[in-house]
Design a protein around this motif. Sequence first.
Motif, PDB file in Angstrom:
ATOM      1  N   PRO A 152       6.946  -1.248  -1.783  1.00 21.63           N
ATOM      2  CA  PRO A 152       5.480  -1.937  -1.415  1.00 21.63           C
ATOM      3  C   PRO A 152       5.522  -2.088   0.402  1.00 21.63           C
ATOM      4  N   PHE A 153       4.320  -2.279   0.832  1.00 17.25           N
ATOM      5  CA  PHE A 153       4.136  -2.431   2.235  1.00 17.25           C
ATOM      6  C   PHE A 153       4.041  -3.765   2.485  1.00 17.25           C
ATOM      7  N   ASP A 154       4.323  -4.045   3.736  1.00 14.17           N
ATOM      8  CA  ASP A 154       4.307  -5.257   4.586  1.00 14.17           C
ATOM      9  C   ASP A 154       3.041  -5.612   5.177  1.00 14.17           C
ATOM     10  N   LEU A 155       2.502  -4.050   5.365  1.00 19.87           N
ATOM     11  CA  LEU A 155       1.252  -4.158   6.179  1.00 19.87           C
ATOM     12  C   LEU A 155       0.489  -2.995   5.993  1.00 19.87           C
ATOM     13  N   ILE A 156      -1.011  -3.132   5.555  1.00 24.71           N
ATOM     14  CA  ILE A 156      -1.578  -1.959   5.441  1.00 24.71           C
ATOM     15  C   ILE A 156      -2.862  -2.152   6.237  1.00 24.71           C
ATOM     16  N   GLU A 166     -17.947   5.222  -1.038  1.00 24.25           N
ATOM     17  CA  GLU A 166     -18.972   4.547  -1.711  1.00 24.25           C
ATOM     18  C   GLU A 166     -18.747   3.038  -2.149  1.00 24.25           C
ATOM     19  N   GLU A 167     -19.586   2.285  -2.848  1.00 25.88           N
ATOM     20  CA  GLU A 167     -19.416   1.172  -2.974  1.00 25.88           C
ATOM     21  C   GLU A 167     -18.356   0.798  -4.040  1.00 25.88           C
ATOM     22  N   ALA A 168     -18.139   1.442  -5.110  1.00 30.98           N
ATOM     23  CA  ALA A 168     -17.191   1.485  -6.240  1.00 30.98           C
ATOM     24  C   ALA A 168     -15.707   1.847  -5.509  1.00 30.98           C
ATOM     25  N   GLU A 169     -15.926   2.871  -4.706  1.00 30.93           N
ATOM     26  CA  GLU A 169     -14.784   3.394  -3.846  1.00 30.93           C
ATOM     27  C   GLU A 169     -14.040   2.384  -2.946  1.00 30.93           C
ATOM     28  N   TRP A 170     -14.855   1.752  -2.299  1.00 35.22           N
ATOM     29  CA  TRP A 170     -14.445   0.614  -1.394  1.00 35.22           C
ATOM     30  C   TRP A 170     -13.623  -0.460  -2.298  1.00 35.22           C
ATOM     31  N   THR A 171     -14.268  -0.720  -3.343  1.00 34.93           N
ATOM     32  CA  THR A 171     -13.571  -1.725  -4.443  1.00 34.93           C
ATOM     33  C   THR A 171     -12.266  -1.212  -4.891  1.00 34.93           C
ATOM     34  N   ARG A 172     -12.217  -0.161  -5.322  1.00 33.36           N
ATOM     35  CA  ARG A 172     -10.817   0.539  -5.808  1.00 33.36           C
ATOM     36  C   ARG A 172      -9.941   0.543  -4.731  1.00 33.36           C
ATOM     37  N   LEU A 173     -10.388   0.963  -3.565  1.00 29.54           N
ATOM     38  CA  LEU A 173      -9.493   0.827  -2.317  1.00 29.54           C
ATOM     39  C   LEU A 173      -8.843  -0.201  -1.981  1.00 29.54           C
ATOM     40  N   TYR A 174      -9.432  -1.264  -2.209  1.00 31.62           N
ATOM     41  CA  TYR A 174      -8.999  -2.800  -1.710  1.00 31.62           C
ATOM     42  C   TYR A 174      -8.069  -3.174  -2.781  1.00 31.62           C
ATOM     43  N   LYS A 175      -8.436  -2.819  -4.147  1.00 33.21           N
ATOM     44  CA  LYS A 175      -7.545  -3.193  -4.938  1.00 33.21           C
ATOM     45  C   LYS A 175      -6.258  -2.336  -5.111  1.00 33.21           C
ATOM     46  N   GLN A 176      -6.401  -1.088  -4.818  1.00 28.91           N
ATOM     47  CA  GLN A 176      -4.849  -0.345  -4.338  1.00 28.91           C
ATOM     48  C   GLN A 176      -4.219  -1.041  -3.351  1.00 28.91           C
ATOM     49  N   CYS A 177      -4.751  -1.460  -2.252  1.00 29.43           N
ATOM     50  CA  CYS A 177      -4.059  -2.028  -1.357  1.00 29.43           C
ATOM     51  C   CYS A 177      -3.416  -3.348  -1.735  1.00 29.43           C
ATOM     52  N   TYR A 178      -4.170  -4.294  -2.452  1.00 33.23           N
ATOM     53  CA  TYR A 178      -3.667  -5.426  -2.965  1.00 33.23           C
ATOM     54  C   TYR A 178      -2.321  -4.918  -3.721  1.00 33.23           C
ATOM     55  N   ASP A 179      -2.517  -4.405  -4.620  1.00 25.09           N
ATOM     56  CA  ASP A 179      -1.423  -3.788  -5.843  1.00 25.09           C
ATOM     57  C   ASP A 179      -0.165  -3.265  -4.861  1.00 25.09           C
ATOM     58  N   ASN A 180      -0.347  -2.698  -3.778  1.00 16.52           N
ATOM     59  CA  ASN A 180       0.548  -2.091  -3.280  1.00 16.52           C
ATOM     60  C   ASN A 180       1.191  -2.721  -1.983  1.00 16.52           C
ATOM     61  N   LEU A 181       0.864  -3.967  -1.757  1.00 17.89           N
ATOM     62  CA  LEU A 181       1.495  -4.866  -1.073  1.00 17.89           C
ATOM     63  C   LEU A 181       2.331  -5.836  -1.605  1.00 17.89           C
ATOM     64  N   LYS A 182       3.430  -6.107  -0.746  1.00 24.44           N
ATOM     65  CA  LYS A 182       4.531  -7.030  -1.389  1.00 24.44           C
ATOM     66  C   LYS A 182       3.936  -8.620  -1.352  1.00 24.44           C
ATOM     67  N   PRO A 183       4.285  -9.213  -2.014  1.00 27.72           N
ATOM     68  CA  PRO A 183       3.847 -10.744  -2.225  1.00 27.72           C
ATOM     69  C   PRO A 183       3.979 -11.192  -0.737  1.00 27.72           C
ATOM     70  N   GLY A 184       2.913 -11.749  -0.229  1.00 25.76           N
ATOM     71  CA  GLY A 184       3.114 -12.367   1.234  1.00 25.76           C
ATOM     72  C   GLY A 184       2.549 -11.350   2.315  1.00 25.76           C
ATOM     73  N   GLY A 185       2.286 -10.016   1.715  1.00 25.59           N
ATOM     74  CA  GLY A 185       2.108  -8.821   2.843  1.00 25.59           C
ATOM     75  C   GLY A 185       0.496  -9.250   3.225  1.00 25.59           C
ATOM     76  N   TRP A 186       0.395  -8.430   4.313  1.00 24.46           N
ATOM     77  CA  TRP A 186      -0.912  -8.339   4.814  1.00 24.46           C
ATOM     78  C   TRP A 186      -1.926  -7.112   4.952  1.00 24.46           C
ATOM     79  N   ILE A 187      -3.243  -7.418   4.764  1.00 23.28           N
ATOM     80  CA  ILE A 187      -4.161  -6.108   4.965  1.00 23.28           C
ATOM     81  C   ILE A 187      -4.842  -6.498   6.427  1.00 23.28           C
ATOM     82  N   GLU A 188      -5.168  -5.381   7.109  1.00 25.74           N
ATOM     83  CA  GLU A 188      -6.013  -5.757   8.587  1.00 25.74           C
ATOM     84  C   GLU A 188      -6.948  -4.685   8.756  1.00 25.74           C
TER      85      GLU A 188
END
Length: 348
Positions: A152-156, A166-188
């Motif tokens: 899991p990542f500390d920062l994406i 596309e709209e659905a692809e952005w939604t999927r991407l942010y979910k992928q980011c969320y799922d692959n961050l460690k708890p307490g990790g950050w997206i920027e």
Amino acid sequence: MSEPEAIAVDPDTYAVAGAYWPDDWQSETTSIGSSIYRGLIENGRRYQALRNKEYLIPADEAQFEAYEAGHLCALILESSYDNPFFRAPVKSPKNILDIGTGKGTWAIDVADMFPEATVRGVDLFPPPVTWVPPNCVLEVDDVQQEWTWHEPFDLIHMRIMIGSFEEAEWTRLYKQCYDNLKPGGWIEQLEVSPMIQTDDGSLPPDNILNDWGPNMLACGERAGRSVDTFDTMTNKIQKAGFTNIHQKLYKWPIGPWPRDKELKEAGMVNHQHWSSGLEGWCMWLLTRYGSPSPWSQEEVQVYVARLRNELLNPRFHIWHRGRRVWAQKPYDDSPTPTNKTTTPRGQW
């Protein structure tokens, strides 16, 4: 949200009517065998060949030059910080991911800054670099597919991904980011607006530069690749489950007209960002979704030449908006949402 502070104009660079920026300041900022690497050639530009879908931004030398200028402009506007690369409070990261890494410069710089971390840069096209730090890995992959990284990542991190999905692809991407961050990790994510503005009305209403932003927004809507990422990313990040959301708002000046030294330098570099990036940003959109009908390559080139010529006019004190968002994956399943906005001096 408070109104942005106006940028003071440097009177020493306010040239007489009819004059244009001299060449010397531009020269200071100029240019900083598989099928995938060769890509697809269209309208004189090279595009990625990895995804089944076409990608609207080219992957060639001219566009990499624009990436480098955009990277440098972002760093200049954060130069007062010890860490100009990201604002997320990640102190001792172990795993960092840079999505849409382009030439890989951000990933390389961050790997140098955090030698104990593994920094991965991923994009659809092989970055044209011959050396990276031992803790930096540049990969060719499609982030819309299932991710196969095990740690899991500390920062994406993402930057200037306007029109990428596309709209659905952005939604999927942010979910992928969320799922692959460690708890307490950050997206920027750092994005800029295509709308050109002024504080003092120095850009005439009928100038072609006023056409650029609305034209790109309309083409993006027709293409199903909205280019309003600047305005929409915060809500999408929040809907994905992220909390502790922070924003920093900027003005990115175009040209060396500001009085402030830092903003003047940023404007010089951002002019190069625009000059080298304009054709790549609009060629795919206009030759497919231009109005009232798709444009020819030659029509796009004439349009870009006119835009570049107007960008040289020192009477126009022009800028566009930038927004940096960083948000945290909660440690538990019942977070308390927050949303904080910072408007720094001389910025929007």
